[in-house]
Structures are given as structure tokens and as C-alpha cells.
Scaffold this motif. Structure first.
Motif, mmCIF file in Angstrom:
data_model
loop_
_atom_site.group_PDB
_atom_site.id
_atom_site.type_symbol
_atom_site.label_atom_id
_atom_site.label_comp_id
_atom_site.label_asym_id
_atom_site.label_seq_id
_atom_site.Cartn_x
_atom_site.Cartn_y
_atom_site.Cartn_z
ATOM 1 N N LEU A 107 5.758 -8.383 0.283
ATOM 2 C CA LEU A 107 5.640 -7.459 1.277
ATOM 3 C C LEU A 107 5.457 -6.067 0.327
ATOM 4 O O LEU A 107 6.209 -5.521 -0.636
ATOM 5 C CB LEU A 107 6.876 -6.932 1.863
ATOM 6 N N ALA A 111 10.967 -4.887 6.657
ATOM 7 C CA ALA A 111 11.375 -5.865 5.566
ATOM 8 C C ALA A 111 12.568 -6.747 6.403
ATOM 9 O O ALA A 111 12.639 -7.883 6.118
ATOM 10 C CB ALA A 111 11.903 -5.272 4.568
ATOM 11 N N THR A 115 7.160 -1.952 -4.193
ATOM 12 C CA THR A 115 6.537 -0.641 -3.811
ATOM 13 C C THR A 115 5.650 -0.179 -4.884
ATOM 14 O O THR A 115 6.001 -0.077 -6.054
ATOM 15 C CB THR A 115 7.481 0.329 -3.680
ATOM 16 N N VAL A 118 4.292 -2.196 -0.456
ATOM 17 C CA VAL A 118 4.544 -1.081 0.413
ATOM 18 C C VAL A 118 3.967 0.017 -0.492
ATOM 19 O O VAL A 118 4.170 0.510 -1.483
ATOM 20 C CB VAL A 118 6.101 -0.778 0.795
ATOM 21 N N ASP A 152 10.067 -11.021 -0.768
ATOM 22 C CA ASP A 152 10.269 -9.932 -1.868
ATOM 23 C C ASP A 152 9.392 -8.720 -1.372
ATOM 24 O O ASP A 152 8.413 -8.857 -0.550
ATOM 25 C CB ASP A 152 9.785 -10.317 -2.981
ATOM 26 N N VAL A 153 10.080 -7.421 -1.748
ATOM 27 C CA VAL A 153 9.327 -6.050 -1.442
ATOM 28 C C VAL A 153 9.019 -5.545 -2.838
ATOM 29 O O VAL A 153 10.043 -5.331 -3.476
ATOM 30 C CB VAL A 153 10.433 -5.447 -0.560
ATOM 31 N N ARG A 202 9.986 0.795 6.434
ATOM 32 C CA ARG A 202 10.030 -0.113 5.278
ATOM 33 C C ARG A 202 11.274 -0.977 5.506
ATOM 34 O O ARG A 202 11.179 -2.246 5.668
ATOM 35 C CB ARG A 202 9.970 0.477 3.972
ATOM 36 N N ASP A 203 12.379 -0.405 5.457
ATOM 37 C CA ASP A 203 13.581 -1.128 5.469
ATOM 38 C C ASP A 203 13.641 -1.949 7.022
ATOM 39 O O ASP A 203 13.923 -3.284 6.930
ATOM 40 C CB ASP A 203 14.901 -0.191 5.328
#
Length: 313
Positions: free
Chosen positions: A5, A23, A36, A7, A33-34, A19-20
Motif C-alpha cells: 500500500l 490498511a 508512505t 500512501v 506492507d505500507v 490510512r490506518d
């Protein structure tokens, strides 16, 4: 399924809380996996690394610029059936690409559609455009509309919020300050097998329709453009007030999901389902792709590439 992901925290409607929540919802179905983004071009770097690490899916949470970077990162070495698929959760001010795919403009609703598509295995391959070596998803432009994008980007750098009103005001200021270029532009269209067409004030290149949105209303400069065909072009060799307003009214004339007719007139230049063409300029002019300004150019070759990207919809 491994997924990343990406962001963009600076996108207009994206927040840390959103976002949270998203996710958490996506992690229930994906090994997620995230990441930014921290600077322009970062989404492309992250997507390129994901493609080389054999990640199955890259999800973009942000506006059209973020999705464009993700696509360019994945396709850095060219199209391949082994590349990750792309999914979009709209987080920008306009979200043309997501809406052109039929996704809801609300990020929570779009996440629900995305999860349903993943569970049922829904995806499609779409064609993309290239402006020289830069991929674009839904549109590119040389001349007037790219100047408007450049003006909006300067205002955003000064702290202004990206809104539809900002684009409209920027377009009006550019139109009325352009002087003689509104009557005879610097662009020349060159298409294989045809005589060149000179004097264009702008060239809007579309890979799908609509070109953009004005609030909730789609704007159709090339209503026949499609992810399943080549590229379309809308150009004008003269931009004066009343004819330009008539063209804009026709672009906005749609019924439900059905676009109206394409703008017509003796100063309109149009192409449909083209594999390639070039827009050259007597002087350096602005280029934009998917709403991002890419500086000044004297010549840009546009190509349509079929089945370039797999998207989850």
C-alpha cells in the motif's frame, strides 16, 4: 497475496486515520506492507522496487499523480504479464483514473469494492499512453491546459489547497492573459501518413474518457476515448471566448453515464484510436500528464500501448 500500500500523505483527502483504517481492512485479506511517500517520484521508486521483489499487487492511496507514479514504477522495464497488478483507493481532489475505472470516489466505499474484487478474482488489462518515455493513465496535454496545471502547482506550493475552483480560476486567468496565442498557437500535429496540421493552441491527448471532472460532472473532450483503443486527440487552432464556451458546454453535456458528442467546428482538430502521433512546437511549451506538470518541451511523441497494465476493479 503479497501487497504494498503506497500512501501519499499530502493528497487532498488522505489522512493518517484513513490510512490506518484502510490498511487494517486490507490486511485482513492480504499480506500487506505500507509505505508512505516523502517526495515527488517516491511512489515510482517504491513501485519499481515492489515489481522487482515479485510483489503481487501495488495499491495506491492518493490522487492521480500518485497512481501515475505507481504505474511508471511498475512499468519501468516495460509491460510484462509477470508484473504486479495495480489497485486504486482514491485520496485526491479529482481522482479521474479511479472514477474512469468505475470505482467509487469515496475511499471507504472504494476499499469495499477492491476487497470484493480481490475475493472474486476480478481484474482487467487496460491500454495506457506514453508521452515520449513517460506513461500516462488517462490524459496528457501540451500547451494551454498544461499551463493551467503549472499555475495550479505553483499555487499549491504556496500553500493553496487543490480545489476545482482553483483550476477554474487558473484557466480563466491563463485564457485572458494569453494574448495572440489564443488565435494562432505554436503546436503542430504530425501523424504518419497525413499532412501536418499547424497553429494549435492546445493538444489534449486522452487514453480514456472523461478528460477530467468539474465537481461531479465529467468533462468529455474526446468522448470516444477508451482504455481498449488507441489514443484520442482534441485540439484547437483558435481560442476565442464564445466558441470556447460552446466547446466547453458540449464537453459538459452528458446524460447519466453517456457522454455527449465531441466538440466540433472548423477550428477543432480531432483524432480517434491512434497508435502514434507527435506534437511539435515553435517554442518550448508546457507538458502535463495525468495532471502533473513535466516542464517545457519542444516536441513530444505520443503512443498508445494496449494491454499494458492489469488493474483490480
Amino acid at each position: 497475496m503479497r501487497a504494498l500500500l503506497v500512501v501519499n500523505p499530502k493528497a487532498t483527502t488522505t489522512s493518517e486515520r484513513m490510512r490506518d483504517v484502510l490498511a487494517h481492512a486490507l490486511a485482513s485479506d492480504l499480506k500487506l506492507d505500507v509505505a508512505t511517500t516523502g517526495h515527488r517520484g517516491h511512489a515510482a521508486e517504491l513501485a519499481r522496487a515492489a515489481a522487482r521483489e515479485n510483489v503481487d499487487l501495488v495499491i495506491a492511496l492518493g490522487g492521480d499523480g500518485t497512481v501515475n507514479e505507481v504505474a511508471n514504477g511498475i512499468l519501468a522495464d516495460g509491460p510484462s504479464p509477470d508484473l504486479p497488478a495495480v489497485a486504486v483507493v482514491p485520496g485526491g481532489s479529482t481522482n479521474v483514473f479511479a472514477r474512469a475505472l468505475g470505482m467509487p470516489n469515496d475511499p471507504v466505499e472504494a476499499t469495499g469494492v477492491l476487497l470484493d474484487a480481490l475475493r472474486s478474482g476480478r481484474s482487467r488489462r487496460i491500454g495506457l499512453g506514453m508521452a515520449d518515455d513517460r506513461w500516462f493513465l488517462f490524459c496528457a496535454g501540451l500547451g494551454f491546459d498544461a499551463d493551467v496545471v503549472a499555475r495550479v502547482e505553483r499555487r499549491r506550493a504556496e500553500g493553496r489547497k487543490s480545489t476545482h475552483g482553483l483550476y477554474v480560476r487558473s484557466a480563466m486567468r491563463r485564457f485572458y492573459r494569453s494574448g495572440g496565442t489564443r488565435r494562432s498557437g505554436p503546436l503542430t500535429l504530425e501523424e504518419p501518413g497525413r499532412e501536418p496540421v499547424g497553429g494549435l493552441c492546445l493538444g489534449i491527448v486522452q487514453n480514456t474518457s472523461p478528460w477530467t471532472f468539474l465537481g461531479d460532472r465529467p468533462v468529455h473532450a474526446c468522448p470516444d476515448a477508451s482504455f481498449d483503443t488507441g489514443l484520442d486527440l482534441f485540439g484547437l487552432t483558435k481560442m476565442t471566448t464564445l466558441p470556447t464556451l460552446r466547446h466547453l458546454r458540449r464537453m459538459l453535456a452528458s446524460s447519466g453515464d453517456a457522454p455527449g458528442r465531441a466538440p466540433q467546428g472548423r477550428h477543432v482538430v480531432s483524432l480517434h484510436d491512434c497508435a502514434t502521433f507527435t506534437l511539435g512546437a515553435d517554442e518550448a511549451v508546457s507538458l502535463q500528464v495525468d495532471g502533473d506538470h513535466l516542464g517545457q518541451h519542444r516536441s513530444v511523441t505520443f503512443r498508445g500501448v494496449p494491454h499494458a497494465l492489469r488493474v483490480i476493479v
